[in-house]
Design an enzyme around this catalytic site. Structure first.
Site, PDB file in Angstrom:
ATOM      1  CG  HIS A   1      16.058  15.531 -20.051  1.00  0.00           C
ATOM      2  ND1 HIS A   1      17.276  15.208 -19.528  1.00  0.00           N
ATOM      3  CD2 HIS A   1      15.139  14.786 -19.373  1.00  0.00           C
ATOM      4  CE1 HIS A   1      17.114  14.325 -18.562  1.00  0.00           C
ATOM      5  NE2 HIS A   1      15.828  14.034 -18.453  1.00  0.00           N
TER       6      HIS A   1
ATOM      7  CG  HIS B   1      17.663  11.438 -21.326  1.00  0.00           C
ATOM      8  ND1 HIS B   1      16.499  12.166 -21.285  1.00  0.00           N
ATOM      9  CD2 HIS B   1      17.592  10.548 -20.318  1.00  0.00           C
ATOM     10  CE1 HIS B   1      15.748  11.710 -20.288  1.00  0.00           C
ATOM     11  NE2 HIS B   1      16.393  10.726 -19.682  1.00  0.00           N
TER      12      HIS B   1
ATOM     13  CE  LYS C   1       7.073  11.159 -18.235  1.00  0.00           C
ATOM     14  NZ  LYS C   1       7.745  10.346 -17.232  1.00  0.00           N
TER      15      LYS C   1
END
Ligand code: ARG
Length: 644
Positions: free
Chosen positions: A165, A168, A162
């Site tokens: 983003h 993070h 994933k």
């Protein structure tokens, strides 16, 4: 650090018999401790108030014109006194001192100014002796038995396949900072990356790899490749689900109209038995059951991704002790958690699922699902098990979770459930470090997906900015590397500049500017201090051997020098204060202020005058400033550059 003997000598030279030292203060490490202890002693004499009460009320001032330290007279808890008059009285009775000037009264506050002569002789030797560790103090992390306190910090924690983003990114930067902060305080820190690496979606990914995967791409660029695959295969999965749904609606309609539905029903069955979703479910079941093949592929994805992450984290000066993750939480730990929840009547049955109704305790906390009808556990259940395991493995004194404020509810639920379970040893040491959002984070090619892309993009932008000054640019040895480092500093400083909880705009132009409170500005300030040193050595090579700790600092009488020394003196206290605020902005605000004081000094305090003694003292001042700036930058996770 400086020895007590040396310090005693310095203070004797100023006219003090001994080193002032109240309990739990560190005069060898923190100049402010000396002043605070000294003022406390004198105030106790003139007021008769217990030193234990006076010491903690001596606080920093908001405005420099109120003094270096300030006493709030009301805080002395004296009954039946006219506090204003008493403040006046204290100031008048306050004796002559070699360290502080006559106190200044404003209302019920008594302000104390440090004497420049004392600052000059105390602070710089102390900095040179402490060097890289100036500002840090290991004593604060010690327990009574002399062992170190331990913190386990869960940060960054991205999800495999994933996007990485903004949440993070911030977790990584702030978590790295907090780790250094605690280490600087003498704690043992276990840096833990709790990867999102478990669940049916990893079955989907494995199936996707069968269809679209390339061994070569996987090895070359695991994170990007797995993400691409995941996007493709989940699109198919979604199309299939949409199709099955549409077909079902048609079948119902056709039946009403008496039409033959067998073809459509066959199609539905095909999707339900051979479609991605079902295949993924079976695949994930294989993973859960520990089938070697299923586990093997997933493990490979995980390990390759971790290898890649490690490289990127290294660019931010971050190294993990453990790459854990949702997959690593043992079933036994979760089962134990659920068992305790039943025993303590924390959870209840809700149509076959297990839930915890927290609304009884607080409406905001809502109801949380612990186990689905089919027995599968959830993110929350895993976190309960994971916390238990962290306790068993590390016996920490603190458990930190650095996670975006979008997950405030999740962590509040987690801590409350632990408390209700009677696991207070866990909930009482757990802390959620939350933070706001980054708005408009995008690379120039599109929306940002991976940390590497963001860093590359900012590095390129930085390179452009550097090219803007051709003359300087030509002197930079390795512009690629330098622009990369500056770009990373730009991103990190922008992230840490405000209070954690505030949102901010990802503004590439602003963060890469050399003006204003930016990463490049700090780097520039550091590089300039390095360059001053190089030039001074060029002009007088004997300075290279100089022992700056023993320089005669009496040459540094100018207001600019004193002001800078005062700034440098307050770094250990700033660090202490940061431990309280847990905000990187506490450090950054200080570093900017201190850098401003440095740059204001350059014109007034040149190092290439005709007087060698003066040159040496001034150079020492700049070397000390560089040390403090360097210590502060490293503590934030930045890599200070020497040239740019
Ligand atoms: N992987 C999660 C996410 O990306 C963050 C995990 C945070 N840590 C935790 N123990 N829940 O949202």
């Amino acid at each position: 650090a400086i020895s007590m003997e040396e310090l005693t000598k310095t203070l004797k030279g100023l006219g003090l018999e001994s080193v002032p030292q109240e309990p739990n203060t560190y005069p060898e490490l923190n100049p402010f401790d000396i002043y605070r202890s000294h003022i406390t002693e004198l105030l106790a004499e003139v007021s008769g108030v217990d030193k234990k009460i006076i010491y903690p009320t001596l606080a920093w001032t908001a405005k420099p014109e109120n003094g270096d330290l300030q006493l709030a007279v009301p805080a002395l808890r004296l009954k039946g006194k006219d506090l204003k008059a008493y403040a006046q009285e204290l100031a008048e009775k306050f004796p002559e001192s070699p360290l502080v000037k006559k106190p200044v009264v404003t209302g019920t506050f008594v302000g104390f100014f440090f004497k420049p002569e004392s600052l000059i002789s105390i602070v710089l030797p102390l900095i040179f002796k402490a060097g890289k560790s100036y500002g840090f103090n290991n004593s604060f992390g010690l327990k009574e038995d002399g062992s170190k306190k331990k913190m386990v910090i869960d940060f960054s924690s991205p999800n495999i396949a994933k996007p990485f983003h903004a949440g993070h990114l911030r977790s990584t930067i702030i978590g790295g900072f907090l780790s250094n902060l605690y280490e600087g305080m003498g704690w043992e820190v276990v840096r833990l990356n709790y990867l999102g690496d478990w669940g049916k979606q990893y079955g989907v990914l494995a199936i996707g790899f069968d269809y679209f995967g390339s061994e070569e791409e996987l090895v070359k660029n695991p994170i990007g490749h797995l993400y691409d695959i995941y996007v493709k295969v989940s699109n198919i999965q979604k199309d299939e689900a949409d199709k099955a749904k549409a077909l079902k609606a048609e079948v119902t309609k056709d039946k009403e109209e008496g039409k033959d539905t067998s073809a459509k029903e066959a199609e539905i069955t095909k999707i339900e038995t051979e479609g991605i979703d079902e295949k993924a479910r079976q695949y994930f079941k294989g993973m859960v059951d520990g089938e070697p093949k299923a586990i093997g592929i997933w493990k490979r994805f995980r390990e390759l991704s971790i290898e890649k992450y490690k490289q990127t984290y290294a660019r931010l000066n971050i190294h993990y002790d453990v790459y854990s993750g949702e997959s690593q939480v043992k079933d036994e730990s979760m089962d134990l958690g659920v068992k305790v929840m039943w025993e303590k009547k924390v959870c209840e049955d809700s149509e076959g699922a297990v839930i915890v109704d927290l609304t009884k305790h607080s409406k905001k906390l809502g109801k949380a699902v612990i186990q689905k009808k089919d027995g599968t556990s959830l993110y929350l259940t895993r976190d309960v098990g994971a916390a238990y395991e962290r306790m068993q493995t590390y016996h920490p004194d603190k458990l930190m979770y650095v996670v975006a404020s979008q997950q405030d509810l999740h962590l509040a639920q987690l801590f409350k459930i632990e408390e209700l379970m009677g696991w207070k040893d866990i909930s009482s040491i757990s802390q959620h470090i939350n933070f706001g959002m980054v708005l408009g984070m995008s690379t120039r090619k599109g929306t940002a997906k991976f940390l590497d892309d963001i860093l590359r993009d900012v590095g390129e932008k930085m390179h452009e900015v550097m090219r803007g000054n051709q003359a300087k640019y030509e002197q930079v040895e390795d512009p690629e590397k330098t622009s990369d480092t500056l770009g990373i500093s730009a991103v990190m400083v922008q992230d840490m500049k405000g209070k954690r909880i505030n949102n901010y705009n990802f503004d590439m132009d602003r963060m890469t500017s050399f003006e204003g409170d930016t990463g490049p500005y700090l780097q520039y300030a550091h590089a300039r201090l390095c360059s001053i040193y190089r030039k001074a050595i060029d002009a007088d090579p004997s300075l290279e051997q100089a022992d700056f700790a023993t320089v005669d600092f009496s040459e540094l009488q100018e207001p600019h020098a004193v002001d800078l020394i005062r700034q440098l003196a307050s770094w250990p206290d700033t660090f202490l204060n940061t431990f309280k605020t847990q905000e990187p902005t506490t450090v950054l605000t200080y570093l900017f202020k201190m850098s401003h004081a440095v740059s204001a000094s350059y014109d007034h305090l040149q190092v290439v005058s005709s007087d060698k003694k003066v040159n040496k003292a001034r150079l020492a001042l700049y070397v000390a400033a560089r040390q403090v700036l360097n210590n502060g930058m490293r503590m934030l996770g930045l890599s200070p550059v020497e040239r740019m």
